[in-house]
Scaffold this motif. Structure first.
Motif, PDB file in Angstrom:
ATOM      1  N   GLN A  82       0.711  -1.406  -0.067  1.00 52.62           N
ATOM      2  CA  GLN A  82       0.021   0.003   0.043  1.00 52.62           C
ATOM      3  C   GLN A  82       0.886   1.309  -0.012  1.00 52.62           C
ATOM      4  N   GLY A  83       2.237   1.136  -0.254  1.00 54.45           N
ATOM      5  CA  GLY A  83       2.946   2.145  -0.167  1.00 54.45           C
ATOM      6  C   GLY A  83       3.600   2.803   1.105  1.00 54.45           C
ATOM      7  N   GLN A  84       3.058   2.178   2.182  1.00 53.21           N
ATOM      8  CA  GLN A  84       3.247   2.656   3.555  1.00 53.21           C
ATOM      9  C   GLN A  84       4.714   2.078   4.029  1.00 53.21           C
ATOM     10  N   LEU A  85       5.813   2.744   3.607  1.00 51.92           N
ATOM     11  CA  LEU A  85       7.170   2.108   3.969  1.00 51.92           C
ATOM     12  C   LEU A  85       7.466   2.272   5.610  1.00 51.92           C
ATOM     13  N   GLY A  86       6.747   3.292   6.107  1.00 58.81           N
ATOM     14  CA  GLY A  86       7.326   3.249   7.676  1.00 58.81           C
ATOM     15  C   GLY A  86       6.342   2.124   8.226  1.00 58.81           C
ATOM     16  N   ARG A  87       5.286   1.812   7.966  1.00 60.54           N
ATOM     17  CA  ARG A  87       4.603   0.907   8.734  1.00 60.54           C
ATOM     18  C   ARG A  87       5.088  -0.561   8.208  1.00 60.54           C
ATOM     19  N   ALA A  88       5.402  -0.624   7.070  1.00 58.83           N
ATOM     20  CA  ALA A  88       5.965  -1.864   6.702  1.00 58.83           C
ATOM     21  C   ALA A  88       7.474  -2.147   7.542  1.00 58.83           C
ATOM     22  N   ILE A  89       8.303  -1.265   7.630  1.00 61.12           N
ATOM     23  CA  ILE A  89       9.332  -1.459   8.332  1.00 61.12           C
ATOM     24  C   ILE A  89       9.293  -1.789   9.681  1.00 61.12           C
ATOM     25  N   LEU A  90       8.127  -1.015  10.513  1.00 63.53           N
ATOM     26  CA  LEU A  90       7.691  -1.085  11.646  1.00 63.53           C
ATOM     27  C   LEU A  90       7.273  -2.602  12.027  1.00 63.53           C
ATOM     28  N   TYR A  91       6.502  -3.372  11.290  1.00 57.95           N
ATOM     29  CA  TYR A  91       5.960  -4.687  11.557  1.00 57.95           C
ATOM     30  C   TYR A  91       7.136  -5.555  10.984  1.00 57.95           C
ATOM     31  N   TYR A  92       7.959  -5.412  10.059  1.00 62.16           N
ATOM     32  CA  TYR A  92       8.872  -6.415   9.941  1.00 62.16           C
ATOM     33  C   TYR A  92       9.827  -6.369  11.202  1.00 62.16           C
ATOM     34  N   GLU A  93      10.213  -5.125  11.838  1.00 60.65           N
ATOM     35  CA  GLU A  93      10.952  -5.028  12.883  1.00 60.65           C
ATOM     36  C   GLU A  93      10.125  -5.734  14.187  1.00 60.65           C
ATOM     37  N   ARG A  94       8.989  -5.674  14.032  1.00 64.86           N
ATOM     38  CA  ARG A  94       8.131  -6.456  15.198  1.00 64.86           C
ATOM     39  C   ARG A  94       8.241  -7.980  15.085  1.00 64.86           C
ATOM     40  N   ALA A  95       8.140  -8.576  13.607  1.00 63.24           N
ATOM     41  CA  ALA A  95       8.419  -9.951  13.391  1.00 63.24           C
ATOM     42  C   ALA A  95       9.682 -10.417  13.834  1.00 63.24           C
ATOM     43  N   LEU A  96      10.705  -9.577  13.690  1.00 64.77           N
ATOM     44  CA  LEU A  96      12.062  -9.994  14.052  1.00 64.77           C
ATOM     45  C   LEU A  96      12.302 -10.034  15.591  1.00 64.77           C
ATOM     46  N   LYS A  97      11.513  -9.051  16.391  1.00 66.79           N
ATOM     47  CA  LYS A  97      11.689  -9.019  17.680  1.00 66.79           C
ATOM     48  C   LYS A  97      10.892 -10.173  18.354  1.00 66.79           C
ATOM     49  N   LEU A  98       9.968 -10.683  17.683  1.00 62.15           N
ATOM     50  CA  LEU A  98       9.302 -12.104  18.313  1.00 62.15           C
ATOM     51  C   LEU A  98      10.240 -13.122  17.786  1.00 62.15           C
ATOM     52  N   ASP A  99      10.562 -13.257  16.567  1.00 63.21           N
ATOM     53  CA  ASP A  99      11.497 -14.127  16.039  1.00 63.21           C
ATOM     54  C   ASP A  99      12.739 -13.701  15.235  1.00 63.21           C
ATOM     55  N   GLN A 137      20.856 -13.618  15.838  1.00 65.70           N
ATOM     56  CA  GLN A 137      20.778 -14.765  15.092  1.00 65.70           C
ATOM     57  C   GLN A 137      19.677 -15.833  15.631  1.00 65.70           C
ATOM     58  N   ALA A 138      19.265 -15.655  16.838  1.00 64.76           N
ATOM     59  CA  ALA A 138      18.149 -16.562  17.371  1.00 64.76           C
ATOM     60  C   ALA A 138      17.689 -15.987  18.663  1.00 64.76           C
ATOM     61  N   ARG A 139      16.583 -16.688  19.063  1.00 62.30           N
ATOM     62  CA  ARG A 139      15.707 -16.204  20.121  1.00 62.30           C
ATOM     63  C   ARG A 139      16.373 -16.337  21.453  1.00 62.30           C
ATOM     64  N   SER A 140      16.167 -15.423  22.746  1.00 65.89           N
ATOM     65  CA  SER A 140      16.621 -15.529  23.743  1.00 65.89           C
ATOM     66  C   SER A 140      16.686 -16.784  24.325  1.00 65.89           C
ATOM     67  N   ASN A 141      15.466 -17.773  24.165  1.00 58.84           N
ATOM     68  CA  ASN A 141      15.233 -18.981  24.381  1.00 58.84           C
ATOM     69  C   ASN A 141      16.269 -20.129  23.957  1.00 58.84           C
ATOM     70  N   THR A 142      16.621 -19.819  22.760  1.00 58.65           N
ATOM     71  CA  THR A 142      17.562 -20.693  22.245  1.00 58.65           C
ATOM     72  C   THR A 142      18.986 -20.567  22.914  1.00 58.65           C
ATOM     73  N   TRP A 143      19.336 -19.172  22.975  1.00 58.06           N
ATOM     74  CA  TRP A 143      20.616 -18.960  23.575  1.00 58.06           C
ATOM     75  C   TRP A 143      20.778 -19.492  25.129  1.00 58.06           C
ATOM     76  N   SER A 144      19.295 -19.592  25.768  1.00 60.98           N
ATOM     77  CA  SER A 144      19.352 -20.182  26.979  1.00 60.98           C
ATOM     78  C   SER A 144      19.807 -21.819  27.237  1.00 60.98           C
ATOM     79  N   TRP A 145      18.940 -22.443  25.962  1.00 56.11           N
ATOM     80  CA  TRP A 145      19.269 -23.765  25.806  1.00 56.11           C
ATOM     81  C   TRP A 145      20.647 -24.038  25.450  1.00 56.11           C
ATOM     82  N   LEU A 146      21.174 -23.167  24.750  1.00 58.46           N
ATOM     83  CA  LEU A 146      22.843 -23.453  24.280  1.00 58.46           C
ATOM     84  C   LEU A 146      23.519 -23.504  25.416  1.00 58.46           C
ATOM     85  N   ALA A 147      23.091 -22.299  26.521  1.00 51.09           N
ATOM     86  CA  ALA A 147      24.109 -22.142  27.628  1.00 51.09           C
ATOM     87  C   ALA A 147      23.677 -23.479  28.569  1.00 51.09           C
ATOM     88  N   LEU A 148      22.643 -23.932  28.664  1.00 52.49           N
ATOM     89  CA  LEU A 148      22.234 -25.168  29.245  1.00 52.49           C
ATOM     90  C   LEU A 148      23.264 -26.230  28.947  1.00 52.49           C
TER      91      LEU A 148
END
Length: 274
Positions: A82-99, A137-148
């Motif tokens: 829809q040409g809304q680059l700002g919101r596109a970037i916002l939601y890509y960042e949110r996607a990466l924040k979760l995964d 490169q990975a979720r915090s849970n993944t780093w935790s399992w690697l630490a374990l």
């Protein structure tokens, strides 16, 4: 006459679902009754190039079915279309924040970032950027399992050193245990940093087409108070905030850092936190 009715009936049955949805608003409730999820309906709308409807359905799915990295990634795609680059970037960042491992979101984020107007300078130190790149490169849970896992190997090495009678084996277990100790500490640090970044709400994306930053928490009165002009899609770090109840259009101003050399005030209505 019967032949005409038969042909008309077949034609109606063969109409694409998106055309039926456009013609009859009540069809959405029919889809829900059939067990079609909001996300699936949004996917169908997106495939049919009805990006406004897809956006609406994805947002509704986020509110009713819960958020996910995939859902935010799909929202980013709808906003880009829809040409809304700002919101596109916002939601890509949110996607990466979760995964952080969502490579599709990372690829699209880099692509859309290459299309925005502003090019901020360096942000943070070399070590900070290296840490952020590694954590991503990975979720915090993944780093935790690697630490374990590394800690388990450390214990195995310690037990082998204590109970083994073979000198060579004890040496290997001792130095191997030291290496695992360092690896465990590194993974724990990455897990802690990753968890902190996932919970942080200080990063934000400019979603207004353009915004004039000010040297003080108010709309610039003249050029001397104009700090920097920024456009949608630019990422900023929020350092502080000030409420301005007397200003109905800009009830809050944010003290933000654009890069290592630029810091100014921006209206909170022009940005959204990641």
């Amino acid at each position: 006459m019967k032949r005409f009715i038969t042909i008309l009936t077949l034609a109606l049955l063969l109409l694409p679902m998106n055309l039926i949805n456009a013609a009859e608003g009540g069809s959405q409730s029919q889809e829900a009754a059939k067990g079609v999820s909001l996300s699936q309906r949004a996917d169908s709308a997106y495939t049919a190039d009805n990006f406004a409807l897809a956006e609406q359905l994805y947002q509704q799915a986020a509110a009713e079915e819960g958020t996910s990295s995939t859902l935010f990634y799909n929202l980013g795609n709808t906003y880009y279309r829809q040409g809304q680059l700002g919101r596109a970037i916002l939601y890509y960042e949110r996607a990466l924040k979760l995964d952080p491992a969502n490579e599709d979101a990372r690829t699209n984020l880099a692509f859309v970032n290459s299309k925005i107007i502003d090019e901020p300078g360096d942000r943070g130190s070399v070590m900070t950027k290296l840490m952020d790149k590694t954590v991503a490169q990975a979720r915090s849970n993944t780093w935790s399992w690697l630490a374990l896992g590394a800690f388990t190997l450390l214990l195995v090495g310690a037990l082998t050193y204590v109970f083994a009678s073979n000198v060579a084996l004890r040496k290997v277990s001792f130095f191997g245990g030291l290496c695992m100790l360092g690896v465990t500490i590194a993974f724990v640090i990455l897990a802690l940093v990753g968890a902190r970044k996932a919970e942080s709400t200080t990063s934000a994306i400019i979603v207004a087409p353009s915004t004039q930053l000010s040297t003080s928490p108010r709309v610039p009165k003249d050029k001397s108070e104009q700090a920097i002009l920024l456009h949608e899609g630019t990422r900023v770090e929020i350092l502080d905030s000030v409420a301005t109840p007397g200003d109905s259009l800009n009830p809050m101003w944010l003290d933000v850092s654009v890069d290592n050399t630029h810091r100014a005030w921006i209206s909170a209505t022009d940005v959204e936190r990641i």
